[in-house]
Design a protein around this motif. Structure first.
Motif, PDB file in Angstrom:
ATOM      1  N   LEU A   9      39.619 -12.101  89.280  1.00 34.63           N
ATOM      2  CA  LEU A   9      38.872 -13.356  89.159  1.00 34.63           C
ATOM      3  C   LEU A   9      38.533 -13.990  90.501  1.00 34.63           C
ATOM      4  O   LEU A   9      37.790 -14.959  90.560  1.00 34.63           O
ATOM      5  N   ALA A  10      39.058 -13.434  91.593  1.00 31.63           N
ATOM      6  CA  ALA A  10      38.787 -14.007  92.912  1.00 31.63           C
ATOM      7  C   ALA A  10      37.292 -14.064  93.230  1.00 31.63           C
ATOM      8  O   ALA A  10      36.817 -15.067  93.792  1.00 31.63           O
ATOM      9  N   GLU A  15      31.828 -16.988  94.409  1.00 36.22           N
ATOM     10  CA  GLU A  15      30.421 -17.120  94.019  1.00 36.22           C
ATOM     11  C   GLU A  15      29.974 -18.564  93.828  1.00 36.22           C
ATOM     12  O   GLU A  15      28.781 -18.831  93.688  1.00 36.22           O
ATOM     13  N   GLN A  16      30.892 -19.508  93.814  1.00 34.54           N
ATOM     14  CA  GLN A  16      30.528 -20.896  93.502  1.00 34.54           C
ATOM     15  C   GLN A  16      29.769 -21.546  94.661  1.00 34.54           C
ATOM     16  O   GLN A  16      30.105 -21.336  95.824  1.00 34.54           O
ATOM     17  N   GLU A  61      27.181 -32.907  88.486  1.00 30.91           N
ATOM     18  CA  GLU A  61      28.595 -33.237  88.334  1.00 30.91           C
ATOM     19  C   GLU A  61      29.342 -32.240  87.457  1.00 30.91           C
ATOM     20  O   GLU A  61      30.555 -32.066  87.600  1.00 30.91           O
ATOM     21  N   THR A  62      28.650 -31.608  86.533  1.00 36.51           N
ATOM     22  CA  THR A  62      29.268 -30.591  85.683  1.00 36.51           C
ATOM     23  C   THR A  62      28.446 -29.321  85.738  1.00 36.51           C
ATOM     24  O   THR A  62      27.217 -29.368  85.593  1.00 36.51           O
ATOM     25  N   ARG A  63      29.123 -28.223  85.942  1.00 36.92           N
ATOM     26  CA  ARG A  63      28.470 -26.913  85.952  1.00 36.92           C
ATOM     27  C   ARG A  63      29.102 -26.050  84.879  1.00 36.92           C
ATOM     28  O   ARG A  63      30.325 -25.994  84.756  1.00 36.92           O
ATOM     29  N   SER A  64      28.254 -25.373  84.120  1.00 34.39           N
ATOM     30  CA  SER A  64      28.733 -24.523  83.036  1.00 34.39           C
ATOM     31  C   SER A  64      27.997 -23.202  83.080  1.00 34.39           C
ATOM     32  O   SER A  64      26.770 -23.166  83.249  1.00 34.39           O
ATOM     33  N   ARG A  65      28.756 -22.123  82.918  1.00 31.10           N
ATOM     34  CA  ARG A  65      28.154 -20.792  82.984  1.00 31.10           C
ATOM     35  C   ARG A  65      28.940 -19.850  82.082  1.00 31.10           C
ATOM     36  O   ARG A  65      30.175 -19.889  82.046  1.00 31.10           O
ATOM     37  N   MET A  66      28.223 -18.999  81.339  1.00 31.98           N
ATOM     38  CA  MET A  66      28.843 -17.954  80.544  1.00 31.98           C
ATOM     39  C   MET A  66      28.221 -16.617  80.927  1.00 31.98           C
ATOM     40  O   MET A  66      27.005 -16.520  81.079  1.00 31.98           O
ATOM     41  N   TRP A  67      29.052 -15.611  81.097  1.00 29.65           N
ATOM     42  CA  TRP A  67      28.572 -14.287  81.451  1.00 29.65           C
ATOM     43  C   TRP A  67      29.647 -13.265  81.123  1.00 29.65           C
ATOM     44  O   TRP A  67      30.718 -13.607  80.657  1.00 29.65           O
ATOM     45  N   GLU A  68      29.329 -12.000  81.357  1.00 32.53           N
ATOM     46  CA  GLU A  68      30.278 -10.927  81.076  1.00 32.53           C
ATOM     47  C   GLU A  68      30.658 -10.224  82.373  1.00 32.53           C
ATOM     48  O   GLU A  68      29.809  -9.930  83.210  1.00 32.53           O
ATOM     49  N   ARG A  69      31.952 -10.003  82.552  1.00 29.80           N
ATOM     50  CA  ARG A  69      32.454  -9.299  83.725  1.00 29.80           C
ATOM     51  C   ARG A  69      33.471  -8.260  83.252  1.00 29.80           C
ATOM     52  O   ARG A  69      34.441  -8.600  82.547  1.00 29.80           O
ATOM     53  N   ASP A  70      33.265  -7.023  83.649  1.00 26.09           N
ATOM     54  CA  ASP A  70      34.181  -5.934  83.278  1.00 26.09           C
ATOM     55  C   ASP A  70      34.418  -5.881  81.768  1.00 26.09           C
ATOM     56  O   ASP A  70      35.524  -5.626  81.293  1.00 26.09           O
ATOM     57  N   GLY A  71      33.350  -6.153  81.009  1.00 26.11           N
ATOM     58  CA  GLY A  71      33.444  -6.065  79.564  1.00 26.11           C
ATOM     59  C   GLY A  71      34.096  -7.254  78.891  1.00 26.11           C
ATOM     60  O   GLY A  71      34.323  -7.228  77.677  1.00 26.11           O
ATOM     61  N   VAL A  72      34.392  -8.308  79.647  1.00 28.87           N
ATOM     62  CA  VAL A  72      35.043  -9.503  79.091  1.00 28.87           C
ATOM     63  C   VAL A  72      34.106 -10.697  79.241  1.00 28.87           C
ATOM     64  O   VAL A  72      33.522 -10.915  80.301  1.00 28.87           O
ATOM     65  N   GLU A  73      33.980 -11.470  78.178  1.00 25.75           N
ATOM     66  CA  GLU A  73      33.148 -12.666  78.241  1.00 25.75           C
ATOM     67  C   GLU A  73      33.859 -13.757  79.029  1.00 25.75           C
ATOM     68  O   GLU A  73      35.018 -14.079  78.757  1.00 25.75           O
TER      69      GLU A  73
END
Length: 261
Positions: A9-10, A15-16, A61-73
């Motif tokens: 997760l590093a 990436e932020q 003020e709020t950031r939201s993101r959904m994506w897939e990494r290594d097969g995990v949402e």
């Protein structure tokens, strides 16, 4: 501590667009009932530059993101420091659970200082937060019969009871089952079933569930009335000074170790 996720997760932190005070894992992993296909809920605080708050443009003020990494949402939500602290002061149990989560992806000295101030925002009125969420989740369980909303219902009621008694934010359901004597005896079996299937149906007598939910609501009401917790936050001034100091210092104040695994 995060090896169980099997994901590095590093890079998410790197990436932020703005520095992070912290990033932790929340959701089912924090609550102690993830399934094999659970997504990873990351929560944290970012630090906007001072210029972003004093110009004409609305700050992010709020950031939201959904994506897939290594097969995990993956599901990432971060708030700017000022907004996060304001949420802390509004009897919001979620943000306290995120701040104090032991599943730490990234930390800083500022994170540790903010966590040390957290007890000063806990009041007996946090019972309302947990009572309200339990009511929402049990309605969802009645509609779907699924394990997930049922476990959320019991988790928040037991967290609220434990908080009223001890002043400690404890969101981990298996721990709560051991520490709260009124916890239903069948909860470990439901946790084990949830591990096998994210959206499985709860194999439990609905009438027994209704009786236990009503009973725990009553316990929460009683513990709120008896609680020694204050009626209002005591750390407002300290948090105000903390936000100003960290904001003016910028990223340079976010000292200390970075990502943890």
């Amino acid at each position: 501590m995060l090896d169980m996720l099997g994901i590095d997760l590093a890079p998410v932190v790197a990436e932020q667009p703005d520095p992070l005070l912290f990033a932790t894992v929340s959701g089912a992993h924090l609550y102690g009932f993830p399934s094999r296909d659970s997504d990873v809920d990351l929560r944290g605080v970012h630090l906007l530059p001072t210029g972003a708050l004093v110009g004409l443009r609305e700050p992010e003020e709020t950031r939201s993101r959904m994506w897939e990494r290594d097969g995990v949402e993956m599901d990432l939500v971060t708030h700017d420091l000022r907004k996060f602290v304001r949420l802390m002061l509004r009897r919001n149990g979620y943000v306290l659970e995120q701040l104090l989560s032991p599943l730490v992806v990234h930390t800083t000295e500022a994170h540790r200082e903010l966590a040390a101030l957290a007890p000063g925002v806990i009041t007996r009125h946090h019972a309302h937060h947990y009572r309200g969420f339990a009511a929402t989740q049990v309605r969802l369980f009645r509609k779907t019969g699924e394990l997930k909303p049922l476990l959320y219902t019991f988790r928040v009621l037991l967290t609220g009871i434990h908080l009223m008694r001890s002043g400690e934010v404890q969101p981990h359901l298996p721990t709560l089952v051991r520490e709260v004597a009124e916890a239903p005896a069948y909860l470990p079996d439901l946790v084990a079933a949830k591990a096998e299937q994210e959206h499985g149906v709860a194999d439990v007598d609905p009438a027994r569930v209704e009786a236990d939910v009503e009973r725990l609501h009553g316990v929460l009401d009683e513990e709120q009335a008896l609680s020694a917790l204050p009626g209002a936050p005591t750390a407002y001034d300290a948090l105000h000074d903390f936000v100003i100091r960290v904001r003016l210092a910028g990223a340079g104040d976010l000292s200390g170790p970075g990502s943890q695994g």
